[in-house]
Design an enzyme around this catalytic site. Structure first.
Site, mmCIF file in Angstrom:
data_model
loop_
_atom_site.group_PDB
_atom_site.id
_atom_site.type_symbol
_atom_site.label_atom_id
_atom_site.label_comp_id
_atom_site.label_asym_id
_atom_site.label_seq_id
_atom_site.Cartn_x
_atom_site.Cartn_y
_atom_site.Cartn_z
ATOM 1 N N GLY A 29 -11.101 4.193 0.465
ATOM 2 C CA GLY A 29 -11.963 4.988 1.329
ATOM 3 C C GLY A 29 -13.173 4.258 1.878
ATOM 4 O O GLY A 29 -14.090 4.883 2.381
ATOM 5 N N ASP A 54 0.854 -1.192 0.000
ATOM 6 C CA ASP A 54 0.000 0.000 0.000
ATOM 7 C C ASP A 54 0.886 1.238 0.000
ATOM 8 O O ASP A 54 2.110 1.134 0.004
ATOM 9 C CB ASP A 54 -0.956 -0.038 1.198
ATOM 10 N N SER A 55 0.277 2.422 0.018
ATOM 11 C CA SER A 55 1.077 3.640 -0.130
ATOM 12 C C SER A 55 1.603 4.152 1.191
ATOM 13 O O SER A 55 2.478 5.005 1.228
ATOM 14 C CB SER A 55 0.210 4.730 -0.748
ATOM 15 N N GLY A 56 1.074 3.659 2.272
ATOM 16 C CA GLY A 56 1.452 4.190 3.581
ATOM 17 C C GLY A 56 0.507 5.265 4.068
ATOM 18 O O GLY A 56 0.467 5.592 5.251
ATOM 19 N N GLY A 57 -0.261 5.843 3.163
ATOM 20 C CA GLY A 57 -1.149 6.952 3.525
ATOM 21 C C GLY A 57 -2.227 6.558 4.516
ATOM 22 O O GLY A 57 -2.479 7.261 5.493
ATOM 23 N N PHE A 58 -2.834 5.415 4.288
ATOM 24 C CA PHE A 58 -3.945 4.999 5.134
ATOM 25 C C PHE A 58 -3.508 4.820 6.579
ATOM 26 O O PHE A 58 -4.168 5.263 7.511
ATOM 27 C CB PHE A 58 -4.565 3.704 4.599
ATOM 28 N N GLN A 101 -11.350 7.730 -4.947
ATOM 29 C CA GLN A 101 -11.897 8.339 -3.741
ATOM 30 C C GLN A 101 -13.258 8.929 -4.083
ATOM 31 O O GLN A 101 -13.779 8.693 -5.166
ATOM 32 C CB GLN A 101 -10.929 9.400 -3.203
ATOM 33 N N CYS A 110 -13.186 -28.593 5.842
ATOM 34 C CA CYS A 110 -12.001 -27.811 5.491
ATOM 35 C C CYS A 110 -10.803 -28.745 5.334
ATOM 36 O O CYS A 110 -10.621 -29.681 6.099
ATOM 37 C CB CYS A 110 -11.723 -26.771 6.574
ATOM 38 N N CYS A 142 -7.425 -28.332 10.374
ATOM 39 C CA CYS A 142 -8.669 -29.114 10.447
ATOM 40 C C CYS A 142 -8.423 -30.604 10.252
ATOM 41 O O CYS A 142 -9.180 -31.423 10.748
ATOM 42 C CB CYS A 142 -9.676 -28.588 9.435
ATOM 43 N N CYS A 173 -7.617 -27.768 5.431
ATOM 44 C CA CYS A 173 -6.369 -27.184 5.922
ATOM 45 C C CYS A 173 -5.716 -28.130 6.915
ATOM 46 O O CYS A 173 -6.352 -29.023 7.471
ATOM 47 C CB CYS A 173 -6.608 -25.817 6.565
ATOM 48 N N ASP A 201 -2.824 8.437 -1.896
ATOM 49 C CA ASP A 201 -4.088 9.147 -2.072
ATOM 50 C C ASP A 201 -4.373 9.999 -0.844
ATOM 51 O O ASP A 201 -3.745 9.823 0.199
ATOM 52 C CB ASP A 201 -5.236 8.161 -2.329
#
Lengths: 400, 373
Positions: A212, A89-93, A185, A301, A306, A303, A143
């Site tokens: 957003g 991600d951009s780091g902004g959030f 956005q 499942c 399980c 996995c 963003d």
């Protein structure tokens, strides 16, 4: 890098996204390894589950160990022993959610360093520089994130600023072995979303994100924004709805035409001993009712957890041994990957309605049990209105 | 039975082979160690990870420790398929059940004439003979230990020592009452604290019983981190073993560093446990033997919490072929510890277990090359 649509069913698409490190089958769920590791799950286990892409957080890695160090380590893939795809991600959030003193101006995001306490600036160019050092297959533009419930002119301003920042990110983006996704956005305003989609789609090359959301908005607004964005976007771009990870949201959004998702929920909730299940939604393994329950979390499942462990054993160790957390994480990640595999199959085999009915029937039904309690068997399948509305919008029918 | 034979005796220790452990064929060469388990797992490793990423030299003999499971004893009994299956262990394994966690605490003053205290995360559990017998039977491990009163600190007076040795004897008699069924191989625990006289007395009291498969020496006051005196340890072990048949397997449990292991091997100990590597890993440490080990008894402990490794993206230990050292770097380990990520313990456990395993291989090799007695 390219995206092929292999099949469609209603609004939904079954596609293949070709990235430098793997072919990602969409719709896809991307587990989150925030700090360059998947919370006690080794990469080989993710490969065994056929996980092909995961997400790492730029904000965290930018601080620790620092993007220059990741670069010196040979990039994120090499550092963490993961040779399949990664999205950063951009780091902004995270700046918005984790930094108390965050401000935004035209230059970029200003935030307080969590370690030195200094105010630092993150312009769009810097976000791309950091992400290029990390070297993920997909980077995100920086963003202007605002809280989803914000109203007024600021929503429009943030949307326009995000478009301007997209242009700056594009200039800063120099590595051709990395894709960069714009982020739509526009808050809950469908007109703004549409305008943003048009502008950003022009600039997008490989894919695009719907940002957003998942910030505490009403579900009724949430799905309508996703539906509107998907309708406004051209088909050749895979659509990534950021921060979505609850099973019902994954299914509804996929069927509305979204293709990619990420969420920390499966691993975060595992740490508290909560397993995700198709029948009944969530299983809190620390509850007394599982103390002598020798069933696996989910007997359907496949996995490793399980196949080998009972609820009773997991009940006895969650919160006590790290292994308890690892075992539930493995199950939860596999749960998400299998759910998306089933969504893809339903789209491919044109059996979406059948799948959707069964999924909703199980999800809002009781947890599987050898001795169902009275309370469980009396539980009415209370399907939320927003799910019914979204299903109607897609043109499918629930007969319960 | 525990089919054990001594293959060679040297001044540096003895070489042996465990052909079978209960019903399980293992062909496990000694000196070596049991694989320590907590909650039925090598700490921090799911069985999936242990099977696929941890490569040990020999067929393991596992040390199932009770404290992490004791509050579930009734549930395991109800489960009916044994503790190993309850804990998700794959396959059919040689497993030894011990009432103690060698890495857990063992404070004094809590044993009484009917029970010994074992400590769980939620406090004390008093374990009497009847309960222990029922746990042994429902857990279904290949072997188990007799109960020993371990509360014999250095400053224990004569009265306390006498009491402890008497209790150990009584527990032993009660555990193996003729009319009571107790299933599994019997590993007899030998106590006596710091007293040579009581070490010998305890050995004579409980060690000569029929159907004894192996011995384990109660030695928790001498483990890593405690102040110890080699001469004292040597004498206590001599007193313990001199009245006993020399051909039986001799075990000791608790964290012992590579130097102490060499010393204990020389005193005739055959079988240890893998708590030392786990203890280090949980502190963020990794260890590595000196190139000339065991000619020298040196080893190096590296603290990956240290920031000096942050920019070092070389392999953690040159020449080590373990999963951690082939796939990751010093800098990444530092990052994982710095961010308190769970993967740190996983990777350190894998390296340390591998290195401890290699240590025993080197010790065996050096015994093979030593002159026999």
């Amino acid at each position: 890098m390219k995206y092929d649509i292999l099949a469609r069913a209603g609004f939904a698409r079954r596609g293949n996204l070709h990235l430098p490190h793997s072919i990602v089958e969409t719709p896809v769920f991307m587990p989150v390894g925030t700090q360059g590791t998947m919370k006690g799950v080794v990469p080989e286990q993710l490969v065994a589950m056929d996980c092909r892409i995961l997400l790492c957080n730029t904000y965290h890695l930018g601080h620790r160990p620092g993007h220059e160090r990741v670069k010196a380590a040979g990039g994120l893939h090499k550092m963490m022993n993961w040779d399949r795809s990664i999205l950063t991600d951009s780091g902004g959030f995270q700046m918005v959610s984790l930094s108390k003193l965050m401000t935004v101006d035209e230059n970029g995001v200003n935030f307080e360093s969590p370690h030195t306490g200094e105010m630092m600036a993150l312009p769009p160019e810097k976000s791309i520089e950091i992400q290029q050092a990390l070297g993920a297959d997909i980077m995100m533009q920086l963003d202007h994130v605002i809280h989803v419930l914000t109203t007024g002119d600021i929503v429009k301003e943030a949307m326009h600023r995000s478009i301007r920042w997209l242009d700056r990110c594009k200039v800063a983006h120099t590595r051709d072995d990395q894709a960069m996704f714009p982020i739509l956005q526009g808050g809950l305003n469908l007109e703004l979303r549409k305008e943003c989609a048009e502008e950003m789609a022009k600039r997008a090359k490989v894919g695009i994100a719907i940002g957003g959301l998942s910030g505490g908005e009403e579900k009724d607004h949430f799905w309508r924004v996703v539906a509107a964005c998907c309708a406004a976007l051209p088909p050749h771009l895979p659509r990534y709805v950021m921060g979505v990870g609850f099973p019902v949201d994954l299914v509804i959004c996929s069927l509305l035409g979204a293709d990619m998702f990420d969420c920390v929920y499966p691993t975060r909730t595992a740490r508290f001993g909560t397993a995700m299940v198709r029948r009944g939604g969530l299983m809190q393994l620390n509850q007394k009712r599982y103390k002598e329950d020798f069933l696996p979390i989910d007997d359907k499942c496949e996995c490793n957890t399980c196949k080998n462990y009972s609820r009773a054993y997991l009940h006895s160790i969650v919160g006590k041994e790290t292994v308890g957390c690892h075992l539930v994480s493995v199950h939860n990640i596999k749960h998400q990957l299998d759910l998306m595999r089933d969504v893809r199959q339903a789209i491919q085999s044109n059996s979406v309605e059948l799948f959707l009915k069964q999924f909703i029937h199980d999800y809002y039904g009781p947890i599987q049990s050898e001795e169902p309690s009275k309370q469980d068997s009396l539980k009415i399948r209370e399907v939320p209105q927003w799910v019914r509305d979204a299903v109607n919008h897609m043109g499918y029918k629930l007969d319960f | 039975m525990v089919k054990f034979s001594i293959e060679k005796k040297t001044l540096l220790g003895r070489l042996g082979k465990i052909e079978s452990w209960g019903p399980v064929e293992v062909n496990h060469h000694t000196p070596s160690c049991m694989t320590y388990l907590r909650a039925g797992h090598i700490p921090h490793l799911t069985w999936d990870v242990a099977e696929n990423q941890l490569k040990l030299e020999q067929t393991p003999i596992y040390q199932m420790t009770l404290p992490s499971l004791v509050t579930n004893a009734k549930i395991i009994e109800k489960f009916g398929k044994g503790a190993a299956k309850f804990c998700g262990m794959p396959g059919k394994n040689a497993i030894h059940l011990t009432p103690f966690d060698p890495l857990g605490k063992l404070p004094g003053g809590y044993n009484d004439s009917k029970s010994i205290a074992v400590w769980t995360a939620n406090g004390k559990v008093s374990l009497d003979v009847k309960t222990w017998r029922s746990i042994v039977n429902s857990f279904g491990c290949s072997s188990f230990e007799s109960l020993v009163d371990y509360d014999t600190p250095k400053d224990a007076g004569q009265k306390k020592l006498v009491k402890a040795v008497d209790r150990t004897k009584t527990f032993h008699e009660q555990l193996f009452l003729q009319d009571e069924k107790v299933s599994g191989e019997r590993v007899v625990a030998l106590g006596g604290g710091f007293s040579k006289y009581h070490r010998r007395k305890c050995a004579v009291d409980v060690g000569l019983a029929e159907n004894t498969a192996a011995y384990t020496v109660e030695f928790h006051e001498f483990t890593e981190g405690k102040e110890t005196d080699e001469k004292e340890m040597k004498e206590l072990l001599e007193e313990t073993f001199s009245p006993l048949p020399p051909t039986k397997l001799r075990c000791i449990s608790g964290p012992f560093n590579p130097k102490t292991v060499l010393f204990l091997v020389q005193q005739g100990i055959d079988f240890f446990d893998s708590t030392f590597p786990i203890k280090l890993a949980e502190e963020g440490h990794a260890f590595c033997l000196a190139d000339d080990y065991p000619t020298s008894s040196k080893y190096e402990v590296v603290d990956f919490n240290n920031q000096k490794f942050a920019d070092d993206f070389t392999t953690p230990f040159e020449g080590c072929a373990c999963y951690t050292c082939t796939k990751y770097t010093k800098g990444y380990l530092q990052h994982l510890l710095n961010t308190r990520e769970l993967l740190a313990s996983i990777l350190l456990v894998i390296h340390n277990m591998t290195e401890y395993d290699r240590m025993f291989k080197l010790i065996r090799k050096s015994l093979e090359n030593s002159e026999g007695l």
